[in-house]
Write a protein that holds these residues in place. Structure first.
Motif, PDB file in Angstrom:
ATOM      1  N   VAL A 289       0.809  -1.215   0.000  1.00 30.94           N
ATOM      2  CA  VAL A 289       0.000   0.000   0.000  1.00 30.94           C
ATOM      3  C   VAL A 289       0.844   1.267   0.000  1.00 30.94           C
ATOM      4  CG1 VAL A 289      -1.631   1.366   1.362  1.00 30.94           C
ATOM      5  CG2 VAL A 289      -2.016  -1.079   1.058  1.00 30.94           C
ATOM      6  N   LEU A 290       1.836   1.333   0.896  1.00 28.55           N
ATOM      7  CA  LEU A 290       2.626   2.558   1.026  1.00 28.55           C
ATOM      8  C   LEU A 290       3.395   2.876  -0.246  1.00 28.55           C
ATOM      9  CD1 LEU A 290       3.984   2.106   4.672  1.00 28.55           C
ATOM     10  CD2 LEU A 290       2.251   3.716   3.907  1.00 28.55           C
ATOM     11  N   GLY A 291       3.915   1.846  -0.899  1.00 27.99           N
ATOM     12  CA  GLY A 291       4.677   2.075  -2.117  1.00 27.99           C
ATOM     13  C   GLY A 291       3.819   2.535  -3.279  1.00 27.99           C
ATOM     14  N   ILE A 292       2.606   2.001  -3.384  1.00 27.10           N
ATOM     15  CA  ILE A 292       1.754   2.280  -4.533  1.00 27.10           C
ATOM     16  C   ILE A 292       0.943   3.553  -4.354  1.00 27.10           C
ATOM     17  CG2 ILE A 292      -0.237   1.369  -5.830  1.00 27.10           C
ATOM     18  CD1 ILE A 292       1.055  -1.447  -5.316  1.00 27.10           C
ATOM     19  N   LEU A 293       0.544   3.866  -3.110  1.00 28.90           N
ATOM     20  CA  LEU A 293      -0.245   5.075  -2.864  1.00 28.90           C
ATOM     21  C   LEU A 293       0.529   6.344  -3.199  1.00 28.90           C
ATOM     22  CD1 LEU A 293      -2.268   4.482   0.429  1.00 28.90           C
ATOM     23  CD2 LEU A 293      -3.120   4.568  -1.904  1.00 28.90           C
ATOM     24  N   LYS A 294       1.869   6.259  -3.107  1.00 30.96           N
ATOM     25  CA  LYS A 294       2.679   7.431  -3.433  1.00 30.96           C
ATOM     26  C   LYS A 294       2.449   7.877  -4.874  1.00 30.96           C
ATOM     27  CE  LYS A 294       6.368   5.997  -0.247  1.00 30.96           C
ATOM     28  NZ  LYS A 294       7.742   5.457  -0.152  1.00 30.96           N
ATOM     29  N   LYS A 295       2.118   6.928  -5.738  1.00 35.43           N
ATOM     30  CA  LYS A 295       1.943   7.221  -7.156  1.00 35.43           C
ATOM     31  C   LYS A 295       0.499   7.604  -7.500  1.00 35.43           C
ATOM     32  CE  LYS A 295       6.207   5.890  -8.061  1.00 35.43           C
ATOM     33  NZ  LYS A 295       7.237   6.813  -8.570  1.00 35.43           N
ATOM     34  N   ALA A 296      -0.441   7.327  -6.582  1.00 34.00           N
ATOM     35  CA  ALA A 296      -1.853   7.602  -6.857  1.00 34.00           C
ATOM     36  C   ALA A 296      -2.193   9.016  -6.384  1.00 34.00           C
ATOM     37  CB  ALA A 296      -2.731   6.580  -6.142  1.00 34.00           C
ATOM     38  N   ASN A 297      -2.888   9.742  -7.227  1.00 31.74           N
ATOM     39  CA  ASN A 297      -3.222  11.139  -6.923  1.00 31.74           C
ATOM     40  C   ASN A 297      -4.523  11.212  -6.122  1.00 31.74           C
ATOM     41  OD1 ASN A 297      -3.107  13.934  -6.970  1.00 31.74           O
ATOM     42  ND2 ASN A 297      -4.276  14.065  -8.880  1.00 31.74           N
ATOM     43  N   ILE A 298      -4.441  10.879  -4.826  1.00 36.22           N
ATOM     44  CA  ILE A 298      -5.618  10.957  -3.972  1.00 36.22           C
ATOM     45  C   ILE A 298      -5.339  11.952  -2.845  1.00 36.22           C
ATOM     46  CG2 ILE A 298      -6.332   8.601  -4.489  1.00 36.22           C
ATOM     47  CD1 ILE A 298      -5.278   7.744  -1.770  1.00 36.22           C
ATOM     48  N   PRO A 299      -6.393  12.516  -2.219  1.00 38.67           N
ATOM     49  CA  PRO A 299      -6.181  13.499  -1.155  1.00 38.67           C
ATOM     50  C   PRO A 299      -5.293  12.954  -0.041  1.00 38.67           C
ATOM     51  CG  PRO A 299      -8.489  13.435  -1.797  1.00 38.67           C
ATOM     52  CD  PRO A 299      -7.816  12.306  -2.504  1.00 38.67           C
ATOM     53  N   ALA A 300      -4.488  13.845   0.538  1.00 34.41           N
ATOM     54  CA  ALA A 300      -3.538  13.430   1.579  1.00 34.41           C
ATOM     55  C   ALA A 300      -4.244  12.822   2.781  1.00 34.41           C
ATOM     56  CB  ALA A 300      -2.699  14.629   2.009  1.00 34.41           C
ATOM     57  N   SER A 301      -5.412  13.369   3.144  1.00 38.29           N
ATOM     58  CA  SER A 301      -6.139  12.843   4.305  1.00 38.29           C
ATOM     59  C   SER A 301      -6.632  11.422   4.055  1.00 38.29           C
ATOM     60  CB  SER A 301      -7.323  13.752   4.642  1.00 38.29           C
ATOM     61  OG  SER A 301      -8.194  13.881   3.527  1.00 38.29           O
ATOM     62  N   LEU A 302      -7.084  11.146   2.831  1.00 41.34           N
ATOM     63  CA  LEU A 302      -7.550   9.800   2.497  1.00 41.34           C
ATOM     64  C   LEU A 302      -6.368   8.832   2.405  1.00 41.34           C
ATOM     65  CD1 LEU A 302      -9.809   7.867   1.762  1.00 41.34           C
ATOM     66  CD2 LEU A 302      -9.697   8.687  -0.604  1.00 41.34           C
ATOM     67  N   GLU A 303      -5.264   9.312   1.845  1.00 37.81           N
ATOM     68  CA  GLU A 303      -4.053   8.486   1.781  1.00 37.81           C
ATOM     69  C   GLU A 303      -3.581   8.108   3.182  1.00 37.81           C
ATOM     70  OE1 GLU A 303       0.630   8.817   0.395  1.00 37.81           O
ATOM     71  OE2 GLU A 303      -0.841  10.203  -0.444  1.00 37.81           O
ATOM     72  N   LEU A 304      -3.682   9.073   4.117  1.00 39.39           N
ATOM     73  CA  LEU A 304      -3.261   8.816   5.491  1.00 39.39           C
ATOM     74  C   LEU A 304      -4.175   7.786   6.162  1.00 39.39           C
ATOM     75  CD1 LEU A 304      -1.222   9.595   7.670  1.00 39.39           C
ATOM     76  CD2 LEU A 304      -2.824  11.356   8.422  1.00 39.39           C
TER      77      LEU A 304
END
Length: 411
Positions: free
Chosen positions: A149-164
């Protein structure tokens, strides 16, 4: 194959696949390395009858490495600490309620939904299995893997709060899932029937809460040591000692090592980094753990692809695995939408949060390692194949499409 050969071949292959991916394919590193490893394994399986030196060496590598032992007793501690050290504690505190609920209640919901549906699915294919073993499978497949998750989410353009929310949940829920898995395994192994709800709940609380408090203790001791000196080489060494010594002690104390590493990593990455380090040390420490994270991720996903060489494929179980992809996604959706619906009056969730959290809940090496830890009597071969199918789909299909999905939803 001796240790030197294993390390040499592993590092060389990981470097080759990482180079090819970075130079030509340009996928997220974890996905690209795993895809190349998987394709190579499939090609070698098809050439296996020729008994070429290459196929023999590859199969020898796969059989020589105890994936479950290497990941759960070595790599996991480093990967969780490296992931947690970059988490902003202030922002995580603001999202603590959804992270906590999703990492606990969500895991339990998913475990039982997957377990019950897979139990009936096996029965539909005339393969009767005890419910406790299907629940064990539910526990091992439910955690979203922080490493993936951590490696792939860096590349996905989603809001920082949702990523967190997603990354925070994934860091904590694997530790919770391991505790649930261990508790269910104790029930499955019990021949005396002396395991009650109270005893299992007690085991769960000791493992989980013990891991959290032990991680806090590790982080504080590390903070005191780091604050008392100013030498980046020694300070990096101290963080290594926190991970290696702390994880070893957690096992001896029978508390959750994964949860301890997450808490110690967050503590080190925030209070220790902010108050106990010079700018030079902060720079070196960040780069060091980022490098450790990237290298071990490359090796981990190489191993996942190489496992294809030794997994036994049986047609009926293969189709059960394919159908189980839909079951796991359904369980993930249920385990997200119920907590989110209950928390909407108190917590603000982004538009389409349930969709992104469902599709972005990737499974990875932890699920494979837990499946490999099952005994043969627990339908190990069947569950290893099913787990592998789900993990490959999760990383290659969900991982590659999460960014496009986020863009389509307007993020």
């Amino acid at each position: 194959m001796n240790t030197q050969e294993i390390i040499a071949i592993t590092i060389v292959l990981a470097a080759i696949f990482a180079y090819i991916n970075h130079r030509f394919i340009k996928w997220p590193p974890t996905i690209g390395i795993m895809a190349l490893s998987l394709i190579s394994s499939i090609l070698l399986v098809s050439l296996g009858s020729s008994r070429s030196l290459l196929s023999e060496k590859a199969i020898s590598l796969a059989t020589s490495v105890d994936f479950q032992d290497v990941l759960m007793n070595f790599m996991l501690s480093f990967l969780l600490f490296a992931g947690a050290i970059h988490i902003d504690a202030g922002k995580l505190r603001a999202e603590r309620l959804p992270v906590l609920i999703l990492a606990t209640v969500g895991i339990l919901i998913s475990t039982f939904v997957v377990g019950i549906l897979v139990y009936f699915l096996f029965g539909w294919f005339n393969i009767p299995i005890p419910l406790i073993y299907s629940l064990l499978f539910g526990a091992l497949i439910s955690p979203t893997d922080p490493i993936a998750v951590l490696g792939i989410l860096k590349k996905a353009n989603i809001p920082a709060s949702l990523e967190l929310k997603i990354s925070g949940e994934s860091l904590f829920n694997d530790g919770v899932a391991v505790v649930v898995f261990v508790s269910l395994a104790e029930i499955a192994r019990s021949t005396t029937g002396d395991f009650s709800i109270i005893s299992i709940s007690k085991l769960f609380l000791i493992e989980a809460l013990g891991g959290l408090f032990f991680g806090l203790l590790l982080g504080y001791i590390g903070y005191l040591a780091l604050k008392s000196i100013d030498d980046y080489k020694v300070e990096v060494l101290i963080t290594l000692a926190i991970v290696t010594g702390g994880y070893f002690l957690a096992g001896r104390l029978h508390v959750s090592g994964p949860l301890a590493m997450v808490i110690a990593g967050i503590f080190t990455g925030n209070k220790s980094r902010r108050e106990g380090m010079s700018d030079l040390t902060r720079d070196y420490l960040g780069k060091f753990w980022e490098m450790i994270d990237e290298i071990l991720n490359a090796v981990l996903f190489l191993f996942i692809g190489v496992e294809m060489l030794i997994i036994k494929v049986e047609s009926t179980v293969f189709w059960i695995g394919v159908i189980s992809i839909a079951i796991v996604l359904l369980a993930r959706w249920v385990s997200v939408i119920i907590p989110v619906s209950l928390m909407r009056f108190k917590v603000k969730f982004e538009k389409h949060a349930v969709t992104i959290m469902t599709w972005g809940g990737l499974r990875g090496g932890i699920s494979v390692a837990l499946a490999l830890s099952l005994s043969p009597a627990m339908y190990r071969e069947q569950f290893v194949l099913i787990t592998y199918i789900i993990v490959v789909f999760s990383i290659l299909v969900q991982g590659l499409s999460i960014g496009k999905l986020a863009k389509r939803l307007g993020f």
